[in-house]
Design a protein around this motif. Structure first.
Motif, PDB file in Angstrom:
ATOM      1  N   ASP A  93       0.863  -1.174   0.000  1.00  0.00           N
ATOM      2  CA  ASP A  93       0.000   0.000   0.000  1.00  0.00           C
ATOM      3  C   ASP A  93       0.905   1.231   0.000  1.00  0.00           C
ATOM      4  OD1 ASP A  93       0.998   0.000   2.579  1.00  0.00           O
ATOM      5  OD2 ASP A  93      -0.898  -0.545   3.518  1.00  0.00           O
ATOM      6  N   TYR A  94       0.308   2.400   0.038  1.00  0.00           N
ATOM      7  CA  TYR A  94       1.124   3.613  -0.056  1.00  0.00           C
ATOM      8  C   TYR A  94       2.036   3.825   1.157  1.00  0.00           C
ATOM      9  CZ  TYR A  94      -1.093   4.985  -4.398  1.00  0.00           C
ATOM     10  OH  TYR A  94      -1.502   5.018  -5.705  1.00  0.00           O
ATOM     11  N   PRO A  95       1.599   3.550   2.407  1.00  0.00           N
ATOM     12  CA  PRO A  95       2.557   3.678   3.519  1.00  0.00           C
ATOM     13  C   PRO A  95       3.769   2.765   3.364  1.00  0.00           C
ATOM     14  CG  PRO A  95       0.315   3.662   4.368  1.00  0.00           C
ATOM     15  CD  PRO A  95       0.219   3.341   2.910  1.00  0.00           C
ATOM     16  N   ARG A  96       3.554   1.530   2.925  1.00  0.00           N
ATOM     17  CA  ARG A  96       4.686   0.623   2.700  1.00  0.00           C
ATOM     18  C   ARG A  96       5.545   1.117   1.537  1.00  0.00           C
ATOM     19  NH1 ARG A  96       4.135  -4.777   5.008  1.00  0.00           N
ATOM     20  NH2 ARG A  96       2.231  -4.859   6.282  1.00  0.00           N
ATOM     21  N   LEU A  97       4.895   1.688   0.534  1.00  0.00           N
ATOM     22  CA  LEU A  97       5.646   2.233  -0.598  1.00  0.00           C
ATOM     23  C   LEU A  97       6.560   3.359  -0.144  1.00  0.00           C
ATOM     24  CD1 LEU A  97       6.296   2.609  -3.612  1.00  0.00           C
ATOM     25  CD2 LEU A  97       4.218   4.018  -3.783  1.00  0.00           C
ATOM     26  N   TRP A  98       6.031   4.278   0.683  1.00  0.00           N
ATOM     27  CA  TRP A  98       6.862   5.394   1.141  1.00  0.00           C
ATOM     28  C   TRP A  98       8.021   4.890   1.991  1.00  0.00           C
ATOM     29  CZ3 TRP A  98       5.020   7.668  -2.466  1.00  0.00           C
ATOM     30  CH2 TRP A  98       3.708   8.085  -2.600  1.00  0.00           C
ATOM     31  N   LEU A  99       7.758   3.899   2.847  1.00  0.00           N
ATOM     32  CA  LEU A  99       8.828   3.355   3.679  1.00  0.00           C
ATOM     33  C   LEU A  99       9.888   2.681   2.818  1.00  0.00           C
ATOM     34  CD1 LEU A  99      10.061   2.517   6.417  1.00  0.00           C
ATOM     35  CD2 LEU A  99       8.637   0.462   6.296  1.00  0.00           C
ATOM     36  N   GLY A 100       9.445   1.816   1.905  1.00  0.00           N
ATOM     37  CA  GLY A 100      10.395   1.125   1.043  1.00  0.00           C
ATOM     38  C   GLY A 100      11.183   2.087   0.170  1.00  0.00           C
ATOM     39  N   ALA A 101      10.489   3.094  -0.369  1.00  0.00           N
ATOM     40  CA  ALA A 101      11.168   4.062  -1.230  1.00  0.00           C
ATOM     41  C   ALA A 101      12.165   4.903  -0.439  1.00  0.00           C
ATOM     42  CB  ALA A 101      10.142   4.964  -1.906  1.00  0.00           C
ATOM     43  N   GLY A 102      11.787   5.325   0.772  1.00  0.00           N
ATOM     44  CA  GLY A 102      12.678   6.153   1.572  1.00  0.00           C
ATOM     45  C   GLY A 102      13.938   5.413   1.981  1.00  0.00           C
ATOM     46  N   ALA A 103      13.762   4.210   2.550  1.00  0.00           N
ATOM     47  CA  ALA A 103      14.920   3.447   3.014  1.00  0.00           C
ATOM     48  C   ALA A 103      15.800   3.008   1.850  1.00  0.00           C
ATOM     49  CB  ALA A 103      14.453   2.235   3.822  1.00  0.00           C
ATOM     50  N   THR A 104      15.169   2.516   0.783  1.00  0.00           N
ATOM     51  CA  THR A 104      15.945   2.079  -0.379  1.00  0.00           C
ATOM     52  C   THR A 104      16.650   3.250  -1.036  1.00  0.00           C
ATOM     53  OG1 THR A 104      14.385   0.267  -0.753  1.00  0.00           O
ATOM     54  CG2 THR A 104      15.822   0.858  -2.583  1.00  0.00           C
ATOM     55  N   GLY A 105      15.974   4.388  -1.112  1.00  0.00           N
ATOM     56  CA  GLY A 105      16.595   5.565  -1.710  1.00  0.00           C
ATOM     57  C   GLY A 105      17.825   6.016  -0.948  1.00  0.00           C
ATOM     58  N   LEU A 106      17.741   6.028   0.388  1.00  0.00           N
ATOM     59  CA  LEU A 106      18.901   6.404   1.194  1.00  0.00           C
ATOM     60  C   LEU A 106      20.061   5.435   0.969  1.00  0.00           C
ATOM     61  CD1 LEU A 106      17.274   7.423   4.612  1.00  0.00           C
ATOM     62  CD2 LEU A 106      18.388   8.925   2.951  1.00  0.00           C
ATOM     63  N   GLY A 107      19.740   4.139   0.940  1.00  0.00           N
ATOM     64  CA  GLY A 107      20.791   3.154   0.719  1.00  0.00           C
ATOM     65  C   GLY A 107      21.429   3.283  -0.651  1.00  0.00           C
ATOM     66  N   LEU A 108      20.613   3.525  -1.677  1.00  0.00           N
ATOM     67  CA  LEU A 108      21.155   3.667  -3.027  1.00  0.00           C
ATOM     68  C   LEU A 108      22.023   4.912  -3.162  1.00  0.00           C
ATOM     69  CD1 LEU A 108      18.101   2.592  -5.232  1.00  0.00           C
ATOM     70  CD2 LEU A 108      20.233   1.342  -4.871  1.00  0.00           C
ATOM     71  N   VAL A 109      21.607   5.997  -2.523  1.00  0.00           N
ATOM     72  CA  VAL A 109      22.425   7.215  -2.560  1.00  0.00           C
ATOM     73  C   VAL A 109      23.784   6.965  -1.915  1.00  0.00           C
ATOM     74  CG1 VAL A 109      22.631   9.553  -1.643  1.00  0.00           C
ATOM     75  CG2 VAL A 109      20.489   8.813  -2.697  1.00  0.00           C
ATOM     76  N   ALA A 110      23.782   6.270  -0.769  1.00  0.00           N
ATOM     77  CA  ALA A 110      25.046   5.982  -0.091  1.00  0.00           C
ATOM     78  C   ALA A 110      25.952   5.111  -0.963  1.00  0.00           C
ATOM     79  CB  ALA A 110      24.769   5.282   1.244  1.00  0.00           C
ATOM     80  N   LEU A 111      25.386   4.082  -1.609  1.00  0.00           N
ATOM     81  CA  LEU A 111      26.199   3.228  -2.479  1.00  0.00           C
ATOM     82  C   LEU A 111      26.697   3.982  -3.709  1.00  0.00           C
ATOM     83  CD1 LEU A 111      24.189  -0.126  -2.301  1.00  0.00           C
ATOM     84  CD2 LEU A 111      26.347   0.433  -1.169  1.00  0.00           C
ATOM     85  N   TRP A 112      25.888   4.903  -4.207  1.00  0.00           N
ATOM     86  CA  TRP A 112      26.308   5.703  -5.356  1.00  0.00           C
ATOM     87  C   TRP A 112      27.483   6.615  -4.985  1.00  0.00           C
ATOM     88  CZ3 TRP A 112      25.868   6.002 -10.448  1.00  0.00           C
ATOM     89  CH2 TRP A 112      26.197   7.196 -11.095  1.00  0.00           C
ATOM     90  N   LEU A 113      27.473   7.145  -3.779  1.00  0.00           N
ATOM     91  CA  LEU A 113      28.538   8.053  -3.356  1.00  0.00           C
ATOM     92  C   LEU A 113      29.889   7.333  -3.221  1.00  0.00           C
ATOM     93  CD1 LEU A 113      26.667  10.224  -0.689  1.00  0.00           C
ATOM     94  CD2 LEU A 113      27.296  10.867  -3.027  1.00  0.00           C
ATOM     95  N   VAL A 114      29.842   6.023  -2.950  1.00  0.00           N
ATOM     96  CA  VAL A 114      31.104   5.279  -2.781  1.00  0.00           C
ATOM     97  C   VAL A 114      31.323   4.294  -3.928  1.00  0.00           C
ATOM     98  CG1 VAL A 114      31.096   5.498  -0.267  1.00  0.00           C
ATOM     99  CG2 VAL A 114      29.977   3.527  -1.333  1.00  0.00           C
ATOM    100  N   ARG A 115      30.682   4.541  -5.060  1.00  0.00           N
ATOM    101  CA  ARG A 115      30.789   3.586  -6.170  1.00  0.00           C
ATOM    102  C   ARG A 115      32.232   3.452  -6.663  1.00  0.00           C
ATOM    103  NH1 ARG A 115      29.193   8.421  -7.796  1.00  0.00           N
ATOM    104  NH2 ARG A 115      29.845   9.292  -9.808  1.00  0.00           N
ATOM    105  N   PHE A 116      32.950   4.583  -6.735  1.00  0.00           N
ATOM    106  CA  PHE A 116      34.334   4.509  -7.206  1.00  0.00           C
ATOM    107  C   PHE A 116      35.209   3.772  -6.193  1.00  0.00           C
ATOM    108  CE2 PHE A 116      38.648   6.286  -7.281  1.00  0.00           C
ATOM    109  CZ  PHE A 116      39.033   5.887  -8.554  1.00  0.00           C
ATOM    110  N   GLN A 117      35.015   4.062  -4.910  1.00  0.00           N
ATOM    111  CA  GLN A 117      35.792   3.381  -3.886  1.00  0.00           C
ATOM    112  C   GLN A 117      35.518   1.881  -3.885  1.00  0.00           C
ATOM    113  OE1 GLN A 117      34.140   6.175  -3.599  1.00  0.00           O
ATOM    114  NE2 GLN A 117      35.151   7.643  -2.229  1.00  0.00           N
TER     115      GLN A 117
END
Length: 346
Positions: free
Chosen positions: A203-227
């Motif tokens: 549902d939408y609450p689960r979507l927001w939770l999944g999108a928020g947590a996954t988005g934060l994790g993806l941003v962190a992995l993107w920042l250290v992609r070269f490393q």
């Protein structure tokens, strides 16, 4: 196959990969919105998802609109987001551990999150309690893995993997004990179905939770992609280049833990995505570090949306998503292992 070099060539060029996946993903999303036990014509689906400010006169029924907007949109978007997150997490761990068999379950986070979710079910907690305890369980598993890995005075790749195996075994045993004491009429079926993985409760609450947590994790992995790319060549080489290996590893593991725990929290345990998709990307498009992570995210999104659509439309009773990803992923992975053993390839 070398996990860190940029010279691994794929069957298709990177430019073609971006073009194909940029078209394939939205097409897959729209088609998935119309497919199910109640099929909706493509023209109706397009009309429903078009912006309301266009002022279109409805040619679809109110029931179709409710089904698409409140039933299938959050589910399809959540499948795409989780697919992208799990795929990139697997790719990051494969580079970090220099192991083609690495995936998010390797570091014990899935088992810890599953244990937390099962505890919430035993306590008859609400969906919010299940999500919170799953996240706490995943983070607790990562803490114990790091604690065990550091107990020997250092933290090598081998000790991390072995610590993940130990922690997974402990949390898996706790889940088995929880099944033993669960009410066989009410709690046990819920636990079993949830552990198999499903997006039926999306549902939408689960979507927001999944999108928020996954988005934060993806941003962190993107920042250290070269490393991560440099570390995939070997930790000694990375240290010689002045990279803070421990800091990068910690950040990458935290990001993977966040993505995996969020996935388990909102839809149960889904395996094989982080194992199969990165190999498909390497086979199709090569291993260039600048394009590898975006292509992996796009293909992971397409992959999980397709599998989830099959899970809810092939039969009258919905197939557990975790079981279907294993059925689809295992043969593909076996084929890829055979391809990796071709003559002339390491």
């Amino acid at each position: 196959m070398s996990w860190g070099t940029t010279g691994v060539r794929g069957l298709l060029s990177i430019r073609v990969g971006y073009g194909v996946l940029a078209v394939l993903l939205p097409v897959t999303l729209v088609l998935a919105l119309g497919v199910g036990r109640y099929d909706i014509p493509l023209s109706h689906t397009l009309g429903i998802v078009l912006p309301p400010w266009l002022g279109l006169e409805p040619w679809w029924t109110p029931m179709e609109q409710r089904l698409v907007l409140w039933g299938r949109v959050p589910r399809v978007l959540l499948a795409a987001i989780l697919g992208a997150g799990l795929a990139v997490s697997g790719a990051a761990l494969q580079g970090l551990f220099r192991n083609p068999l690495a995936d998010p379950q390797l570091v014990g986070v899935s088992a810890g999150a599953a244990c937390g979710g099962v505890l919430a079910i035993l306590l008859d907690g609400s969906g919010t309690v299940l999500v919170l305890l799953s996240l706490l369980g995943g983070m607790a598993a990562l803490y114990f893995v790091r604690w065990l890995a550091h107990s020997g005075g250092g933290e090598s790749i081998l000790t991390l993997i072995l610590s993940g195996v130990v922690v997974s075994a402990v949390f898996g045993a706790l889940v088995s004990l929880a099944k033993f004491v669960a009410d066989p009429q009410n709690q046990l079926p819920t636990i079993v179905f949830w552990l198999l993985g499903s997006l039926a409760a999306a549902d939408y609450p689960r979507l927001w939770l999944g999108a928020g947590a996954t988005g934060l994790g993806l941003v962190a992995l993107w920042l250290v992609r070269f490393q991560l790319h440099v570390m995939s060549l070997g930790e000694d080489d990375a240290r010689a280049m002045g990279l803070p290996v421990e800091r990068v590893r910690t950040l990458a593991l935290l990001a993977v833990a966040l993505i995996t725990a969020a996935s388990v929290a909102v839809c149960g345990v889904i395996g094989w995505v982080g194992l199969v998709v990165p190999h498909l990307v390497r086979l199709l498009f090569g291993n260039h570090f600048a394009a590898f992570m975006p292509l992996t995210a796009l293909l992971g999104a397409v992959y999980l949306v397709v599998v989830d659509t099959l899970a809810r439309s092939v039969t009258d009773a919905e197939i557990p998503l975790g079981a279907l990803t294993a059925l689809v992923g295992a043969p593909v992975f076996a084929y890829l292992l055979r391809q990796m053993r071709r003559p002339g390839e390491a």
